[in-house]
Design a protein around this motif. Structure first.
Motif, short mmCIF file in Angstrom:
data_model
loop_
_atom_site.label_atom_id
_atom_site.label_comp_id
_atom_site.label_asym_id
_atom_site.label_seq_id
_atom_site.Cartn_x
_atom_site.Cartn_y
_atom_site.Cartn_z
N VAL A 1 0.97 -1.25 -0.10
CA VAL A 1 0.01 -0.07 0.08
C VAL A 1 0.88 1.08 0.01
N ILE A 2 1.77 1.20 0.79
CA ILE A 2 2.80 2.48 0.75
C ILE A 2 3.44 2.64 -0.32
N LEU A 3 3.94 1.38 -0.96
CA LEU A 3 4.63 1.56 -2.17
C LEU A 3 3.80 2.02 -3.70
N GLU B 1 -1.46 6.39 -6.01
CA GLU B 1 -2.75 5.83 -5.74
C GLU B 1 -3.18 6.71 -4.55
N ARG B 2 -4.59 6.85 -4.55
CA ARG B 2 -5.24 7.50 -3.41
C ARG B 2 -5.94 6.56 -2.46
N LEU B 3 -6.08 7.12 -1.18
CA LEU B 3 -6.62 6.10 -0.21
C LEU B 3 -7.94 6.68 0.07
N SER B 4 -8.84 5.73 0.41
CA SER B 4 -10.02 5.97 1.15
C SER B 4 -10.03 6.42 2.52
N ARG B 5 -10.82 6.92 3.12
CA ARG B 5 -10.83 7.19 4.79
C ARG B 5 -10.66 5.75 5.33
#
Length: 76
Positions: free
Chosen positions: A44-46, A53-57
């Motif tokens: 995820v961090i990579l 990439e964008r993260l959801s809450r």
């Protein structure tokens, strides 16, 4: 450029496995288990760093929770 990124990710994974094996051999299982528990967060961090990439809450809450739990385990 993607080949270089893939090579770096592969080298990081290899280093992680080597360090995990060394910790397990030296009976530092508490350290090895904590490091292994962080494995799902690394892609995820990579993805955030390399692929933007964008993260959801909800995903962000999961990452923060994993970091907090890891810190608490480290503190004892």
């Amino acid at each position: 450029m993607r080949a270089v990124q893939a090579l770096l990710v592969g080298a990081g994974a290899a280093l992680g496995l080597i360090l995990y094996l060394l910790a397990a051999q030296r009976q530092l299982l508490a350290v090895a288990v904590v490091l292994a528990s962080l494995y799902p967060a690394l892609p995820v961090i990579l993805g955030l760093a390399l692929l933007h990439e964008r993260l959801s809450r909800r995903q962000m809450a999961g990452l923060v929770g994993a970091g907090v739990v890891t810190a608490l385990l480290t503190l004892g």
